[in-house]
Every structure is written in structure tokens, then in C-alpha cells.
Scaffold this active site. Sequence first.
Site, short mmCIF file in Angstrom:
data_model
loop_
_atom_site.label_atom_id
_atom_site.label_comp_id
_atom_site.label_asym_id
_atom_site.label_seq_id
_atom_site.Cartn_x
_atom_site.Cartn_y
_atom_site.Cartn_z
N GLU A 16 0.84 -1.20 0.00
CA GLU A 16 0.00 0.00 0.00
C GLU A 16 0.87 1.25 0.00
O GLU A 16 1.83 1.34 0.77
CB GLU A 16 -0.92 0.00 1.23
CG GLU A 16 -1.84 1.22 1.26
CD GLU A 16 -2.95 1.07 2.27
OE1 GLU A 16 -3.62 0.01 2.28
OE2 GLU A 16 -3.14 2.00 3.07
N TYR A 49 -6.61 7.23 -0.58
CA TYR A 49 -7.41 8.38 -1.03
C TYR A 49 -7.55 9.28 0.17
O TYR A 49 -7.87 8.80 1.27
CB TYR A 49 -8.78 7.83 -1.43
CG TYR A 49 -9.71 8.73 -2.19
CD1 TYR A 49 -9.73 8.71 -3.59
CD2 TYR A 49 -10.60 9.57 -1.52
CE1 TYR A 49 -10.63 9.49 -4.29
CE2 TYR A 49 -11.50 10.36 -2.23
CZ TYR A 49 -11.50 10.32 -3.61
OH TYR A 49 -12.39 11.08 -4.32
N HIS A 77 -8.15 3.27 -3.73
CA HIS A 77 -9.08 3.49 -2.62
C HIS A 77 -9.97 4.68 -2.99
O HIS A 77 -9.53 5.61 -3.66
CB HIS A 77 -8.34 3.87 -1.33
CG HIS A 77 -7.40 2.82 -0.83
ND1 HIS A 77 -6.97 2.78 0.47
CD2 HIS A 77 -6.81 1.75 -1.44
CE1 HIS A 77 -6.15 1.75 0.65
NE2 HIS A 77 -6.03 1.12 -0.51
N ARG A 107 -15.10 4.64 4.07
CA ARG A 107 -15.83 5.84 4.48
C ARG A 107 -14.87 6.99 4.73
O ARG A 107 -15.15 8.13 4.39
CB ARG A 107 -16.61 5.55 5.77
CG ARG A 107 -17.52 6.70 6.16
CD ARG A 107 -17.90 6.63 7.61
NE ARG A 107 -16.74 6.84 8.48
CZ ARG A 107 -16.76 6.69 9.78
NH1 ARG A 107 -17.86 6.28 10.39
NH2 ARG A 107 -15.69 6.92 10.51
N GLY A 108 -13.70 6.71 5.32
CA GLY A 108 -12.78 7.77 5.74
C GLY A 108 -13.04 8.12 7.19
O GLY A 108 -14.13 7.85 7.72
N HIS A 148 -13.70 -1.73 14.92
CA HIS A 148 -13.48 -0.33 14.53
C HIS A 148 -13.61 0.54 15.78
O HIS A 148 -14.44 0.26 16.65
CB HIS A 148 -14.49 0.08 13.46
CG HIS A 148 -14.28 1.47 12.95
ND1 HIS A 148 -15.04 2.53 13.36
CD2 HIS A 148 -13.37 1.97 12.07
CE1 HIS A 148 -14.61 3.63 12.74
NE2 HIS A 148 -13.60 3.31 11.95
N GLN A 175 -7.26 -3.67 9.05
CA GLN A 175 -6.49 -2.67 9.77
C GLN A 175 -5.23 -3.35 10.29
O GLN A 175 -5.21 -4.58 10.46
CB GLN A 175 -7.35 -2.17 10.95
CG GLN A 175 -6.72 -1.10 11.81
CD GLN A 175 -6.39 0.13 11.02
OE1 GLN A 175 -5.39 0.14 10.31
NE2 GLN A 175 -7.21 1.16 11.12
P1 FAD Z 1 -17.39 1.93 7.57
O1 FAD Z 1 -17.41 0.59 6.98
O2 FAD Z 1 -18.45 2.87 7.18
O3 FAD Z 1 -17.35 1.73 9.14
C1 FAD Z 1 -17.22 2.85 10.03
C2 FAD Z 1 -18.00 2.56 11.31
O4 FAD Z 1 -19.39 2.46 11.00
C3 FAD Z 1 -17.66 1.21 11.95
O5 FAD Z 1 -17.77 1.39 13.34
C4 FAD Z 1 -18.72 0.25 11.42
O6 FAD Z 1 -18.97 -0.82 12.33
C5 FAD Z 1 -19.92 1.17 11.27
N1 FAD Z 1 -20.74 0.79 10.10
C6 FAD Z 1 -20.30 0.33 8.90
N2 FAD Z 1 -21.34 0.11 8.07
C7 FAD Z 1 -22.45 0.44 8.75
C8 FAD Z 1 -23.82 0.46 8.41
N3 FAD Z 1 -24.24 0.08 7.19
N4 FAD Z 1 -24.71 0.88 9.36
C9 FAD Z 1 -24.29 1.27 10.59
N5 FAD Z 1 -22.99 1.28 10.96
C10 FAD Z 1 -22.07 0.88 10.05
N6 FAD Z 1 -8.86 6.25 5.21
C11 FAD Z 1 -8.74 7.18 4.24
O7 FAD Z 1 -9.09 8.33 4.47
N7 FAD Z 1 -8.22 6.88 3.01
C12 FAD Z 1 -7.83 5.63 2.69
O8 FAD Z 1 -7.38 5.38 1.58
C13 FAD Z 1 -7.94 4.61 3.68
N8 FAD Z 1 -7.58 3.33 3.42
C14 FAD Z 1 -7.77 2.35 4.36
C15 FAD Z 1 -7.43 1.04 4.05
C16 FAD Z 1 -7.62 0.02 4.98
C17 FAD Z 1 -7.27 -1.41 4.62
C18 FAD Z 1 -8.14 0.33 6.27
C19 FAD Z 1 -8.33 -0.75 7.30
C20 FAD Z 1 -8.47 1.64 6.60
C21 FAD Z 1 -8.30 2.68 5.64
N9 FAD Z 1 -8.65 3.99 5.90
C22 FAD Z 1 -8.49 4.96 4.94
C23 FAD Z 1 -9.19 4.37 7.22
C24 FAD Z 1 -10.73 4.29 7.23
O9 FAD Z 1 -11.26 5.29 6.37
C25 FAD Z 1 -11.20 4.52 8.66
O10 FAD Z 1 -10.87 3.40 9.45
C26 FAD Z 1 -12.66 4.91 8.83
O11 FAD Z 1 -12.86 5.36 10.17
C27 FAD Z 1 -13.66 3.78 8.59
O12 FAD Z 1 -13.71 3.44 7.29
P2 FAD Z 1 -14.59 2.17 6.82
O13 FAD Z 1 -14.51 2.15 5.37
O14 FAD Z 1 -14.22 0.96 7.56
O15 FAD Z 1 -16.03 2.69 7.29
#
Ligand code: FAD
Length: 290
Positions: A16, A49, A77, A107-108, A148, A175
Site C-alpha cells: 500500500e 485516497y 481506494h 468511508r474515511g 473499529h 487494519q
Molecule cells: P465503515 O465501513 O463505514 O465503518 C465505520 C463505522 O461504522 C464502523 O464502526 C462500522 O462498524 C460502522 N458501520 C459500517 N457500516 C455500517 C452500516 N451500514 N450501518 C451502521 N454502521 C455501520 N482512510 C482514508 O481516508 N483513506 C484511505 O485510503 C484509507 N484506506 C484504508 C485502508 C484500509 C485497509 C483500512 C483498514 C483503513 C483505511 N482507511 C483509509 C481508514 C478508514 O477510512 C477509517 O478506518 C474509517 O474510520 C472507517 O472506514 P470504513 O470504510 O471501515 O467505514
Amino acid sequence: MRIDGILSQKRTLSFEVFPPKKGAEEQDKLLAVIDGLKEFSPDFISVTYGAGGSNSKNTVEIADYIQNTARITALAHITGGPSTPADVDGVARALRERGVENVLCLRGDRPVGYEAEYCRYFPHASDLAEYLVPYSFTLGAACYPEGHTECESLYADLVNMKKKEEAGAKFFITQIFYDNSYYYRLVNEARRIGITSPILPGIMPLVNPKNIRRIKEMCGSTIPLEFRNMIEIYSSRPAVMEEIGYNYAVYQIIDLIAKGAPGVHLYVMNNLRTAQAICSRIGRVLHELF
Ligand code: FAD
């Protein structure tokens, strides 16, 4: 190539990188790093991203370089939190035009005080995944061996992970973690609730003691006491600390592979040395088991 297709054939090695915030010079350095990473024949390289969405153009440019110049499968991403549907359409089209076939839906991190506004159009990664389905990317998503940081329970987090799969995610990347037992627990629990997609462990060698607190704050990752002790004893000796960090990561990787992980995703943080340090220590493992 499509990452789900690669994963169905073999164990994957991936790296990455992130788009540099500064100008052309930093960007050129990153492109040189990507060229250097080719030596290890990665199955794909992912490019992050910005959580604010501001450097989306850089993500597209770097994914383009990975895919078309370095000729390595790119995983771009996209963070839905800061984006409007028009932003996502713009990035998705640009990626498709450049032949990028894989997107990691995220989501970010929500900026404190702006949560609702930040996630107005895509409150969760699953919403972004659903939106991107018509673009025919192979979609992936993030998951969290220790849960998370915002989630009230590991179970609730797993249910949300399943929503990402139902929305179209075909693989997951975790993560970072330093205690493999959290990864095994996540995989077991995920399978128990019916998540079937491959879950790639994300590994980041910890070579700088200053990062211990940052990792805990940003990712919530536990540093096992034994490892922590080694770091603390040798924290004033950077060269020794590097050896400890790389060898610990190698130990994690070998244990993960021995227990059936579908591959390894290395957070190299734009540092070619990190990839060299790890891959040179596990050359035979990569050659024979990947
Ligand atoms: P989500 O999947 O939306 O989860 C966020 C929270 O909401 C969690 O607590 C989850 O349990 C809850 N949730 C999820 N779906 C739902 C739903 N449908 N209804 C209710 N609750 C829900 N950040 C960046 O800014 N840019 C990047 O490029 C980036 N790359 C990453 C790559 C990896 C492999 C990882 C592990 C993280 C990365 N991150 C990045 C960080 C990430 O954006 C953060 O961890 C962020 O806080 C959560 O993103 P997520 O996509 O897991 O969100």
C-alpha cells in the site's frame, strides 16, 4: 487483473502506498518507489485516497501509473465520507478510462464536529460499494481485527462488515494489528456469521518507537507486551529497533501463512526499504508459498 480472480488462484503479496501531499518532486519519488516494488512481483499495489477527498486526482494518477506504466494490478481506494455522488462518478469514470479494475470502498475518518456533514451522501463504506456496483469494479473493503474504534461491539462491527459484503465487496483488507490472535478471531467470527470473502491481513512493521502511541490512537491496535518490552528496551538504538520491527513483522507473516491466510498486504508507507527488508527475509516463503 481483478483481485478476486487472483485470490481464487493464489496467495497474494500486495503493498500500500499513499499520494504525497507535497509537489512534483515527492510524486516522482513515489513513482520510483513503485518501480522498485516491481522487484518483489506484487499481485497488486493499492493507493490511498485522502480522507478530505482533496487529492483524489493524485490517487487516480498514481493508480494509472501502477496499472499502465509499472504494469502491476492497481487497487484504488475511494473514501465516500467527504464525497458527493458527482465526485465519486468523476473518480470512478477516470479510473475506468485508465483500465483500473479494482476499488477499495471506504468511508474515511470523520473529522470531529463535522460528522453528519462529512457523511452526507455515503454514510458508510457499504453505501459507497452499493453506489459503485454499476461501474463493474471488483470491490474490496476494510475490516478491523480489534473492532473499529467507533463501534460499540465486535459483533456489531462484524454485522457491518457483512453489510459491506452484501453491498458488493469481494475481499477485505484488515487494519494493522500486532497480535495475530485478533486476526484469527476476526476470520473465525466472520465465517460464523456467513462472510465468505477472503480477508487479507494488513501488516505494518513497527520500527520507530515514536509510532507506538500514534498507532494506538489512530488504529486502536494492541502492541503485545513482549514486543512492547523489546521496543522500549532498545528504543534509543534505531538500528536495533529496525531489526526488531522487521523480524517481528516476518514472524507475524510466517505465522499467518502457516495458518492459512490468503495473502499479506504490507503497509510500506512509500518506503521501498520496508518492502526490501521484509521480502528479503522471506524470499523462500514468497517463492514457494505464494
Ligand atoms: P465503515 O465501513 O463505514 O465503518 C465505520 C463505522 O461504522 C464502523 O464502526 C462500522 O462498524 C460502522 N458501520 C459500517 N457500516 C455500517 C452500516 N451500514 N450501518 C451502521 N454502521 C455501520 N482512510 C482514508 O481516508 N483513506 C484511505 O485510503 C484509507 N484506506 C484504508 C485502508 C484500509 C485497509 C483500512 C483498514 C483503513 C483505511 N482507511 C483509509 C481508514 C478508514 O477510512 C477509517 O478506518 C474509517 O474510520 C472507517 O472506514 P470504513 O470504510 O471501515 O467505514
